[in-house]
Scaffold this motif. Structure first.
Motif, PDB file in Angstrom:
ATOM      1  N   GLY A  93       6.643  -3.491  -3.258  1.00  0.00           N
ATOM      2  CA  GLY A  93       5.658  -4.543  -3.097  1.00  0.00           C
ATOM      3  C   GLY A  93       4.291  -4.151  -3.605  1.00  0.00           C
ATOM      4  N   LEU A  94       3.325  -5.021  -3.328  1.00  0.00           N
ATOM      5  CA  LEU A  94       1.930  -4.824  -3.732  1.00  0.00           C
ATOM      6  C   LEU A  94       1.113  -4.555  -2.473  1.00  0.00           C
ATOM      7  CD1 LEU A  94      -0.439  -5.073  -5.783  1.00  0.00           C
ATOM      8  CD2 LEU A  94      -0.435  -7.533  -5.289  1.00  0.00           C
ATOM      9  N   VAL A  95       0.444  -3.388  -2.439  1.00  0.00           N
ATOM     10  CA  VAL A  95      -0.336  -3.020  -1.260  1.00  0.00           C
ATOM     11  C   VAL A  95      -1.664  -2.403  -1.689  1.00  0.00           C
ATOM     12  CG1 VAL A  95       1.691  -2.630   0.204  1.00  0.00           C
ATOM     13  CG2 VAL A  95       0.731  -0.738  -1.110  1.00  0.00           C
ATOM     14  N   GLN A  96      -2.560  -2.278  -0.736  1.00  0.00           N
ATOM     15  CA  GLN A  96      -3.834  -1.631  -0.992  1.00  0.00           C
ATOM     16  C   GLN A  96      -3.725  -0.132  -0.717  1.00  0.00           C
ATOM     17  OE1 GLN A  96      -6.648  -3.783   1.496  1.00  0.00           O
ATOM     18  NE2 GLN A  96      -7.329  -4.979  -0.291  1.00  0.00           N
ATOM     19  N   ALA A  97      -4.599   0.622  -1.348  1.00  0.00           N
ATOM     20  CA  ALA A  97      -4.636   2.066  -1.117  1.00  0.00           C
ATOM     21  C   ALA A  97      -4.832   2.342   0.368  1.00  0.00           C
ATOM     22  CB  ALA A  97      -5.765   2.684  -1.926  1.00  0.00           C
ATOM     23  N   ARG A 100       7.987   1.251   3.052  1.00  0.00           N
ATOM     24  CA  ARG A 100       9.239   1.985   3.185  1.00  0.00           C
ATOM     25  C   ARG A 100      10.263   1.392   2.209  1.00  0.00           C
ATOM     26  NH1 ARG A 100      13.319   2.792   8.325  1.00  0.00           N
ATOM     27  NH2 ARG A 100      13.882   0.631   7.803  1.00  0.00           N
ATOM     28  N   LEU A 101      10.761   2.232   1.342  1.00  0.00           N
ATOM     29  CA  LEU A 101      11.813   1.843   0.430  1.00  0.00           C
ATOM     30  C   LEU A 101      13.166   2.162   1.057  1.00  0.00           C
ATOM     31  CD1 LEU A 101      10.443   3.186  -2.987  1.00  0.00           C
ATOM     32  CD2 LEU A 101      10.213   0.904  -2.019  1.00  0.00           C
ATOM     33  N   SER A 102      14.139   1.284   0.808  1.00  0.00           N
ATOM     34  CA  SER A 102      15.500   1.495   1.279  1.00  0.00           C
ATOM     35  C   SER A 102      16.452   1.464   0.098  1.00  0.00           C
ATOM     36  CB  SER A 102      15.912   0.412   2.276  1.00  0.00           C
ATOM     37  OG  SER A 102      15.070   0.404   3.403  1.00  0.00           O
ATOM     38  N   CYS A 103      17.538   2.200   0.210  1.00  0.00           N
ATOM     39  CA  CYS A 103      18.569   2.230  -0.833  1.00  0.00           C
ATOM     40  C   CYS A 103      19.922   2.203  -0.149  1.00  0.00           C
ATOM     41  CB  CYS A 103      18.422   3.474  -1.694  1.00  0.00           C
ATOM     42  SG  CYS A 103      19.731   3.675  -2.922  1.00  0.00           S
ATOM     43  N   GLU A 104      20.619   1.085  -0.316  1.00  0.00           N
ATOM     44  CA  GLU A 104      21.961   0.967   0.229  1.00  0.00           C
ATOM     45  C   GLU A 104      22.952   1.593  -0.750  1.00  0.00           C
ATOM     46  OE1 GLU A 104      21.048  -1.071   3.843  1.00  0.00           O
ATOM     47  OE2 GLU A 104      22.949  -0.246   3.119  1.00  0.00           O
ATOM     48  N   GLU A 138      -2.337   6.038  -7.859  1.00  0.00           N
ATOM     49  CA  GLU A 138      -1.472   6.812  -8.763  1.00  0.00           C
ATOM     50  C   GLU A 138      -0.012   6.820  -8.323  1.00  0.00           C
ATOM     51  OE1 GLU A 138      -4.357   7.817  -7.334  1.00  0.00           O
ATOM     52  OE2 GLU A 138      -4.254   9.944  -6.763  1.00  0.00           O
ATOM     53  N   ASP A 139       0.287   6.239  -7.163  1.00  0.00           N
ATOM     54  CA  ASP A 139       1.684   6.086  -6.739  1.00  0.00           C
ATOM     55  C   ASP A 139       2.328   4.841  -7.363  1.00  0.00           C
ATOM     56  OD1 ASP A 139       0.626   7.147  -3.485  1.00  0.00           O
ATOM     57  OD2 ASP A 139       1.691   8.347  -5.000  1.00  0.00           O
ATOM     58  N   THR A 140       1.543   4.037  -8.055  1.00  0.00           N
ATOM     59  CA  THR A 140       2.078   2.842  -8.705  1.00  0.00           C
ATOM     60  C   THR A 140       3.150   3.226  -9.711  1.00  0.00           C
ATOM     61  OG1 THR A 140       0.052   1.558  -8.436  1.00  0.00           O
ATOM     62  CG2 THR A 140       1.515   0.922 -10.242  1.00  0.00           C
ATOM     63  N   ALA A 141       4.343   2.645  -9.552  1.00  0.00           N
ATOM     64  CA  ALA A 141       5.476   3.000 -10.401  1.00  0.00           C
ATOM     65  C   ALA A 141       6.673   2.140 -10.023  1.00  0.00           C
ATOM     66  CB  ALA A 141       5.832   4.472 -10.232  1.00  0.00           C
ATOM     67  N   GLN A 197       9.652  -2.089  -7.724  1.00  0.00           N
ATOM     68  CA  GLN A 197       8.260  -1.945  -8.152  1.00  0.00           C
ATOM     69  C   GLN A 197       7.357  -1.719  -6.941  1.00  0.00           C
ATOM     70  OE1 GLN A 197       6.772  -2.052 -11.387  1.00  0.00           O
ATOM     71  NE2 GLN A 197       5.004  -1.321 -10.212  1.00  0.00           N
ATOM     72  N   VAL A 198       6.538  -0.685  -7.033  1.00  0.00           N
ATOM     73  CA  VAL A 198       5.497  -0.419  -6.040  1.00  0.00           C
ATOM     74  C   VAL A 198       4.164  -0.418  -6.772  1.00  0.00           C
ATOM     75  CG1 VAL A 198       4.524   1.263  -4.436  1.00  0.00           C
ATOM     76  CG2 VAL A 198       6.997   0.902  -4.516  1.00  0.00           C
ATOM     77  N   THR A 199       3.265  -1.286  -6.343  1.00  0.00           N
ATOM     78  CA  THR A 199       1.941  -1.373  -6.947  1.00  0.00           C
ATOM     79  C   THR A 199       0.892  -1.164  -5.870  1.00  0.00           C
ATOM     80  OG1 THR A 199       2.753  -2.937  -8.606  1.00  0.00           O
ATOM     81  CG2 THR A 199       0.368  -2.778  -8.310  1.00  0.00           C
TER      82      THR A 199
END
Length: 115
Positions: A9-13, A18-22, A88-91, A110-112
């Motif tokens: 998602g899109l978040v502020q610094a 939390r990312l999940s991977c099934e 800098e974590d945007t990727a 996508q993480v922004t």
């Protein structure tokens, strides 16, 4: 083996995600799970990994103390808790599963992070 990421998602610094991977399919052969990321116009890089059910855990220097990799106790879900996010974590973040013959990849999330 199939990997499906969610939670980007899109978040502020300074925020958390939390990312999940099934992970599904023939998972018996897998011995390593990892998160990679690919920033814009840069090569893909390893962020964190867990080998042999947590016997060995690795973090890239850039995320140590902020990110935590973990697995669910039930089922086959890999998580990446990301705290104190920086621009800098945007990727695009990719889930990876490694076995004796080949690696498997998810579609990416996508993480922004905005300042």
């Amino acid at each position: 083996v199939q990997l499906v990421e969610s939670g980007g998602g899109l978040v502020q610094a300074g925020s958390s995600l939390r990312l999940s991977c099934e992970v599904s399919g023939d998972t018996a052969e897998l011995n390593a799970l990892a998160w990679y990321r690919q920033p814009p116009e840069k090569p893909r890089e390893l962020v964190a990994s867990t080998v042999n059910n947590g016997a060995f855990i690795y973090y890239a220097d850039s995320v140590k103390g902020r990110f935590t990799i973990s697995r669910s106790n039930v089922g086959n879900t890999l998580y990446l808790q990301m705290d104190n996010l920086k621009s800098e974590d945007t990727a695009v973040y990719y889930c990876n599963a490694g076995g004796p013959k080949r690696d498997f990849w998810g579609q990416g999330a996508q993480v922004t992070v905005t300042d």
